[in-house]
Design an enzyme around this catalytic site. Structure first.
Site, PDB file in Angstrom:
ATOM      1  CB  CYS A 158      -0.840  -0.043   1.269  1.00 49.73           C
ATOM      2  SG  CYS A 158      -1.907  -1.542   1.342  1.00 49.73           S
TER       3      CYS A 158
ATOM      4  NE  ARG B  10       4.072   2.333  -1.737  1.00 48.60           N
ATOM      5  CZ  ARG B  10       5.417   1.919  -1.429  1.00 48.60           C
ATOM      6  NH1 ARG B  10       6.200   2.259  -1.974  1.00 48.60           N
ATOM      7  NH2 ARG B  10       5.397   1.259  -0.215  1.00 48.60           N
TER       8      ARG B  10
ATOM      9  CD1 TRP C 105      -2.548  -4.753  -4.652  1.00 51.31           C
ATOM     10  CD2 TRP C 105      -1.830  -5.899  -3.035  1.00 51.31           C
ATOM     11  NE1 TRP C 105      -2.106  -5.906  -5.192  1.00 51.31           N
ATOM     12  CE2 TRP C 105      -1.811  -6.619  -4.162  1.00 51.31           C
ATOM     13  CE3 TRP C 105      -1.426  -6.366  -1.885  1.00 51.31           C
ATOM     14  CZ2 TRP C 105      -1.638  -8.174  -4.133  1.00 51.31           C
ATOM     15  CZ3 TRP C 105      -1.024  -7.909  -1.692  1.00 51.31           C
ATOM     16  CH2 TRP C 105      -1.148  -8.656  -2.914  1.00 51.31           C
TER      17      TRP C 105
ATOM     18  CG  ASN D 148       2.900  -0.255   3.169  1.00 52.42           C
ATOM     19  OD1 ASN D 148       2.221  -1.118   2.659  1.00 52.42           O
ATOM     20  ND2 ASN D 148       4.027   0.144   2.820  1.00 52.42           N
ATOM     21  N   GLY D 149       1.452  -2.627   5.295  1.00 52.29           N
ATOM     22  CA  GLY D 149       2.410  -3.762   6.281  1.00 52.29           C
ATOM     23  C   GLY D 149       1.029  -4.655   6.546  1.00 52.29           C
TER      24      GLY D 149
ATOM     25  CD  GLU E 156      10.383  -9.830 -17.718  1.00 49.97           C
ATOM     26  OE1 GLU E 156      10.332 -10.362 -16.888  1.00 49.97           O
ATOM     27  OE2 GLU E 156      10.247  -8.597 -17.755  1.00 49.97           O
TER      28      GLU E 156
ATOM     29  CE  LYS F 282       7.402  -6.490 -17.582  1.00 49.44           C
ATOM     30  NZ  LYS F 282       7.963  -7.608 -16.458  1.00 49.44           N
TER      31      LYS F 282
ATOM     32  CD  GLU G  55       4.282  -8.140 -14.958  1.00 48.78           C
ATOM     33  OE1 GLU G  55       3.946  -7.702 -13.751  1.00 48.78           O
ATOM     34  OE2 GLU G  55       5.213  -7.911 -15.583  1.00 48.78           O
TER      35      GLU G  55
ATOM     36  CG  HIS H 227      11.479 -33.361 -23.372  1.00 46.68           C
ATOM     37  ND1 HIS H 227      12.132 -34.278 -23.329  1.00 46.68           N
ATOM     38  CD2 HIS H 227      12.262 -32.403 -23.932  1.00 46.68           C
ATOM     39  CE1 HIS H 227      13.285 -34.427 -23.910  1.00 46.68           C
ATOM     40  NE2 HIS H 227      13.331 -33.347 -24.342  1.00 46.68           N
TER      41      HIS H 227
ATOM     42  CE  LYS I 189       7.806  -0.968 -10.086  1.00 52.93           C
ATOM     43  NZ  LYS I 189       8.003  -1.459 -11.413  1.00 52.93           N
TER      44      LYS I 189
HETATM   45  C1  AGP Z   1       7.461  -7.246 -12.800  1.00 49.75           C
HETATM   46  O1  AGP Z   1       7.036  -6.611 -13.999  1.00 49.75           O
HETATM   47  C2  AGP Z   1       6.502  -7.684 -11.659  1.00 49.75           C
HETATM   48  N1  AGP Z   1       5.869  -6.307 -11.372  1.00 49.75           N
HETATM   49  C3  AGP Z   1       7.283  -8.252 -10.459  1.00 49.75           C
HETATM   50  O2  AGP Z   1       7.454  -9.640 -10.739  1.00 49.75           O
HETATM   51  C4  AGP Z   1       8.441  -8.024  -9.825  1.00 49.75           C
HETATM   52  O3  AGP Z   1       9.625  -7.999 -10.533  1.00 49.75           O
HETATM   53  C5  AGP Z   1       8.838  -8.703  -8.557  1.00 49.75           C
HETATM   54  O4  AGP Z   1       7.642  -8.342  -7.715  1.00 49.75           O
HETATM   55  C6  AGP Z   1      10.031  -8.211  -7.890  1.00 49.75           C
HETATM   56  O5  AGP Z   1      10.315  -7.006  -7.521  1.00 49.75           O
HETATM   57  P1  AGP Z   1      11.303  -6.126  -6.901  1.00 49.75           P
HETATM   58  O6  AGP Z   1      12.113  -6.156  -8.240  1.00 49.75           O
HETATM   59  O7  AGP Z   1      11.131  -4.781  -6.441  1.00 49.75           O
HETATM   60  O8  AGP Z   1      11.949  -6.760  -5.814  1.00 49.75           O
END
Ligand code: AGP
Length: 615
Positions: free
Chosen positions: A2, A27, A74, A100-101, A489, A493, A496, A512, A610
């Site tokens: 958050c 966030r 969040w 936040n937490g 990756e 991408k 997400e 396989h 994020k």
């Molecule tokens: C990446 O597109 C994602 N948002 C997520 O996988 C991110 O890379 C992961 O949560 C790690 O975050 P960080 O690099 O801040 O540790």
């Protein structure tokens, strides 16, 4: 994760806080709220949905007062409803809090308070915390030696198990506010006759860049325009004031439609920043000043373990290829969430390297702490100055990517790869890497920004390709060697950003099992950017899936004899150490355009945040 923000000064707090929350929206964006204190009365406005929903409500109902707190959520405990939206208030109406937490022992706290006659309106852990503060405040005597407000917050936090970054206000304490942190970032901003608290400096850099990063188990007590920092054990703490070098422009769109596209296009500049001042031409090596390790110590390392999550974990896989090929040091890559509980055998010649854009990812932080507890040295590659990982690592390398606001990591990822290449070069030149090979790598890195720009110029071509695949429900990404992590990756991408089910595989693995998935509605994107025989083998894999009805998109070096495919994206021929970075740009742009074509919220994808600061 958050976002919290707080303001105490001479301006109307509600407008300051709404703008701060807009900058913190990356966030978390399930819901948002603001509370202000004016003439001994607490006022509140909360809204489910994005910050714009809150701003609309505030226009109709401006909150009075020059101090207040705000929150963008969040959801962790409790569904996304207005009742669960922060700020939360104590039953006696005296306190308001943003958090936040996660309060891990919130159930036992709620149970204790219920026995004292407290009842609750929400499902959140935060409401338990604010009522615990009210409980202690009611029992705390007014006396000259100890501040009743500070003592009630301090005593409450001593009962808390878990992570918190909080800001608390009390209707009986005008122009006072208390902030505290444990594992969740909290930063004090010092303006002219005004003070700010936030989870991220980006929320108040339009007002001040003079900041203090709070440490775990510290509280800051703000009174009018002054502040004092103490620990949970009541020890005084000398504030370490720093100047933030991020300009506010970096957290603005600057004419781009989305932060994700802006940050994709910032990559040439971000890569220049990652390289700047770190290349030593006369000795054909790199110099990463923050490692805090001598050449002798670096030569003594005989095993490197990389730990991270998500996209950063994909960066670790590329780093593995670089370091094993260039420096000949055995490398392992672990998901941080797995490593922290695995009790892997480690010895003093093992080096742990964590990669984290935010520097706040809870599993990565925990993996680092576990290794340090066992006496292992930890280096961090991170983008956020002052983050928990940056401050607790034994040494590290800042990415200098600038703020990455889009939830999908783009420029941070390629900067991480660039830094991994620099690290491999430095380690290699301390071992058997020749000067000539070192100079080749340096030459390749210097060409990188311009080469990335040439691929960015293909954005409309990639958009046209995306239009032909926007309705697919599944997609497979293939690659070999250092292209395999880029396949992973690219799949992440796409998942997400466009919510399409996508998987990355080593190209040879298709036979396989996964080849059973191949059908016309399951296209394949293949990264055929390797040299010679690996390239030919990858082409064979492409023909195998085409023979079974798959449409194919190939990413390859300009001029490669790729044979038959439905679509192709060319990248400049380059050194093995920079090809993975170049091959990343098309998959980022492909995911972005697919997300836009499918009407997705590319900067704030559903269910994501994020940085994952809770387990
Ligand atoms: C990446 O597109 C994602 N948002 C997520 O996988 C991110 O890379 C992961 O949560 C790690 O975050 P960080 O690099 O801040 O540790």
């Amino acid at each position: 994760m958050c976002g919290i923000a707080a303001y105490l000064g001479w301006q109307q707090a509600a407008a300051i806080l709404a703008d701060a929350l807009r900058r913190l929206e990356y966030r978390g964006y399930d819901s948002a709220g603001v509370a202000t204190l004016n003439n001994g009365e607490l006022h509140c406005c909360r809204a489910v949905g994005t910050i714009s929903a809150l701003q609309k409500k505030l226009i109709g109902k401006p909150l009075p007062g020059t101090m207040g707190i705000g929150h963008t959520r969040w959801a962790t405990h409790g569904s996304v409803t207005e009742l669960n939206t922060h700020p939360h208030f104590s039953m006696d109406g005296k306190f308001a809090i943003v958090h936040n937490g996660v309060v891990e022992n919130f159930a036992s706290i709620r149970e204790f308070l219920s026995l004292q006659g407290y009842n609750f309106y929400s499902e959140t852990d935060t409401e338990a915390l604010v009522n615990l503060i009210a409980y202690h405040y009611a029992k705390e005597p007014e006396n000259a030696t100890k501040d009743r407000f500070l003592e009630s917050v301090r005593k409450s936090l001593l009962h808390v198990r878990g992570a918190y970054g909080i800001a608390v206000i009390c209707c009986e304490r005008p122009m006072e506010m208390i902030g505290a942190r444990n594992s969740s970032q909290l930063i004090l901003g010092i303006g002219k006759d005004e003070l700010f608290l936030s989870s991220d400096v980006a929320s108040f850099t339009t007002h001040t860049r003079d900041v203090v990063f709070l440490n775990d188990n510290e509280l800051v007590h703000i009174k009018n325009d002054s502040f004092a920092i103490t620990t949970l054990n009541m020890e005084e703490v000398a504030a370490v004031r720093q100047q933030v070098d991020w300009d506010t422009v970096a957290v603005e769109l600057n004419g781009y439609p989305h932060f994700m596209l802006k940050e994709i296009f910032e990559q040439p500049h971000a890569l220049e920043n990652a390289i700047r001042g770190r290349i030593e031409n006369d000795t054909a090596t790199a110099h990463l000043g923050g490692l805090q390790m001598t050449a002798h110590e670096l030569r003594g390392i005989n095993r490197i373990i990389f730990c991270a999550c998500g996209t950063a974990w994909c960066a670790c896989l590329v780093a593995e290829y670089f370091i094993e090929k260039i420096a000949r040091i055995p490398v392992e890559v672990e998901y941080a969430s797995e490593f922290r509980y695995r009790n892997a055998p480690l010895d003093q010649k093992t080096l742990l390297i964590v990669i984290s854009q935010s520097g706040e990812t809870v599993d990565t932080l925990a993996a680092m702490r576990e290794a340090q507890r066992r006496g292992i040295r930890v280096l961090a590659i991170t983008n956020c100055v002052g983050s928990a990982i940056a401050r607790e690592a034994n040494g590290g390398i800042y990415q200098h990517s600038g703020p990455e606001i889009g939830v999908a990591s783009t420029k941070a990822f390629t900067s991480q790869l660039c830094i991994a290449a620099l690290l491999a070069l430095q380690l290699g030149r301390l071992r058997d890497l020749s000067e000539a090979d070192g100079m080749e790598i340096i030459g390749a890195l210097k060409q990188l920004p311009a080469q990335v720009k040439s691929i960015l110029d293909q954005s409309s071509h990639i958009q046209a390709i995306a239009e032909r695949y926007q309705s697919c429900t599944d997609m497979i990404f293939l690659g070999r060697q250092s292209m395999f992590p880029i396949a992973l990756e690219g799949a992440l991408k796409l998942k997400e950003i466009s919510y399409i089910h996508a998987e990355g595989y080593p190209a040879a693995e298709m036979k396989h099992g996964p080849i059973a998935l191949i059908a016309p509605q399951c296209p394949v994107l293949c990264l055929a950017c390797n040299e010679e025989n690996i390239f030919e083998k990858t082409l064979s894999n492409i023909q195998e899936v085409r023979a079974r009805g798959a449409r194919t998109i190939i990413i390859a070096r300009e001029g490669s004899p790729i044979g038959v495919t439905d679509d192709v994206i060319w990248i400049p021929p380059a050194h093995d150490v920079t090809i993975p970075i170049l091959a990343t740009i098309p998959v980022q742009l492909f995911a972005y355009h697919m997300g836009i074509l499918r009407g997705c919220s590319v900067d704030k994808p559903r269910h994501l945040a994020k940085s994952v600061t809770v387990e």
